[in-house]
Design a protein around this motif. Structure first.
Motif, PDB file in Angstrom:
ATOM      1  N   ALA A   1       0.832  -1.200   0.000  1.00 37.97           N
ATOM      2  CA  ALA A   1       0.000   0.000   0.000  1.00 37.97           C
ATOM      3  C   ALA A   1       0.870   1.255   0.000  1.00 37.97           C
ATOM      4  CB  ALA A   1      -0.914  -0.018   1.225  1.00 37.97           C
TER       5      ALA A   1
ATOM      6  N   VAL B   1       0.931   4.275  -2.805  1.00 35.54           N
ATOM      7  CA  VAL B   1       0.718   5.697  -2.492  1.00 35.54           C
ATOM      8  C   VAL B   1       1.889   6.522  -3.014  1.00 35.54           C
ATOM      9  CG1 VAL B   1       0.620   7.361  -0.592  1.00 35.54           C
ATOM     10  CG2 VAL B   1      -0.778   5.295  -0.511  1.00 35.54           C
TER      11      VAL B   1
ATOM     12  N   ALA C   1       1.816   9.419  -5.855  1.00 32.03           N
ATOM     13  CA  ALA C   1       2.313  10.767  -5.544  1.00 32.03           C
ATOM     14  C   ALA C   1       3.354  11.205  -6.565  1.00 32.03           C
ATOM     15  CB  ALA C   1       2.907  10.784  -4.137  1.00 32.03           C
TER      16      ALA C   1
END
Lengths: 183, 214
Positions: free
Chosen positions: B93, B97, B101
């Motif tokens: 996870a 992320v 980003a």
């Protein structure tokens, strides 16, 4: 009524532990005694039994019932035994078997000591066998104890029939010499 | 002394499935070959000696153990413990992320008015108004700095004449103007370089398009 091998196999493939247990119990004694004669060591014979039935279980789905289960099983037994003999290289070479003496049974008493004598007999035969070269040992096992024909033995060992017969003859001569040296 | 037929005769003697024809042939041969007769007499008892072997029972062992372990290996791992199951997804996870980003060029700005999150590419160049503001601020800062120097100089060298102060001030003003010009040139160079980069990309795209054209 006893179930046939094929019925036990079908049930074992379906996940029945009792069926598998019954199938193993039916054939393990033959494998174990073969291991004792070829390897001349109870622990190695037990290793052979476990190796063989693990191999049988893993390949059971391949058994189609075209031949007898015992025949199919024996191919696995033979291959595993050859592997184990190669790994263990049990026993001294044939050239030096004269140098070792094996104790004779003390006497011929009947009764409670019979089991002792039987054990001694097995030890003696096991020692004779272990002193044969592995190729001769296997031929004797297959011919004398497993009662296979030379036409069945030859493809198992990947040799011509006549070679199998010659090897068997040589093995018998060696065994005869050992027996005479003991008496 | 030996006979080439001996191995076959001895072997067939121990084979109950041997053909009648082979047996007859062996009988005829044995009638004339003393070597084979002697070998047969000597060796015929050996298999019987071996068959005195007493069959031994197998020691008790776990016959179904191999099946149980195989079945156990084939089943999926036990997921009764929820927390470790969640934990094992955390690295994945976090990686996702971070990847998002980076892809969206997310920026987190923290200032006196709080924090703000922005996405995408911001304008690389400065606008003309920003540039003017910056230059004015810079000039004011330099002026204040100069004033400080003068005050310090006056305190230090109180005997200095008004002319020399005027020349000094003129020199400093010239230096300031030169600084502003250099800065202006630097910004222009920066803008030109951006333009050259864009122009190079455009040329590359044109070249690729040209190469792809049939």
């Amino acid at each position: 009524m006893d179930q046939t091998d094929n019925q036990l196999i079908a049930a074992a493939l379906g996940g029945s532990l009792p069926a598998w247990d019954a199938l193993v119990r039916r054939h393990e004694r033959r494998v174990y005694n073969l291991g004792l004669r070829l390897l001349n060591n109870p622990d190695d014979a037990m290793d052979l039994v476990q190796d063989v039935f693990l191999g049988v279980y893993r390949n059971l789905y391949r058994f189609r019932g075209d031949s007898q289960f015992s025949t199919w099983l024996f191919r696995i037994v033979h291959n595993k035994a050859v592997d184990l003999i190669r790994r263990r290289q049990a026993g001294p070479e044939i050239e030096d078997w004269f140098e070792e003496g094996t104790p004779e049974p003390d006497n011929d008493l009947p009764g409670p000591l019979d089991s002792y004598l039987e054990n001694e007999m097995n030890q003696r035969i096991g020692q004779f066998m272990s002193r044969l070269p592995p190729a001769q040992r296997l031929i004797v096992e297959l011919k004398v104890f497993q009662a296979l024909t030379f036409e069945e033995i030859a493809p198992l060992q990947d040799i011509p029939v006549n070679t199998a017969k010659t090897r068997f003859y040589t093995a018998l001569k060696n065994l005869k010499a050992m027996i005479e040296a003991q008496t | 002394m030996s006979c080439p037929h001996t191995p076959e005769i001895i072997a067939d003697h121990c084979d109950p499935d041997v053909s009648a024809e082979a047996l007859q042939r062996h009988r005829v041969h044995l009638g004339t070959c003393k070597v084979c007769q002697q070998e047969l007499l000597t060796l015929r008892g050996v298999p019987g000696e071996l068959l005195r072997w007493q069959s031994i029972s197998v020691p008790d062992w776990d016959r179904s153990g191999m099946i149980k372990s195989t079945i156990k290996r084939k089943t999926l791992p036990n997921r009764s413990h929820h927390w470790p199951a969640i934990l094992q997804w955390l690295p994945l996870a976090a990686s996702l992320v971070l990847a998002v980003a980076v892809m969206t060029q997310t920026r987190l700005s923290i200032g006196p008015q709080g924090w703000s999150l922005s996405f995408g590419v911001q304008s690389a160049g400065l606008s003309a108004e920003q540039l003017d503001e910056y230059l004015t601020a810079h000039a004011n800062a330099r002026q204040a700095e100069t004033r400080e120097w003068v005050e310090v100089a006056l305190q230090t060298h109180g005997q200095t004449t008004a002319d020399s102060i005027y020349q000094w001030m003129t020199y400093i003003e010239q230096q300031r103007a030169l600084d502003v010009q250099r800065m202006d040139a630097g910004f222009e160079q920066l803008i030109n370089r951006d333009f050259q980069t864009v122009d190079s990309v455009r040329q590359l795209a044109s070249y690729v398009l040209y190469q792809e054209a049939p």
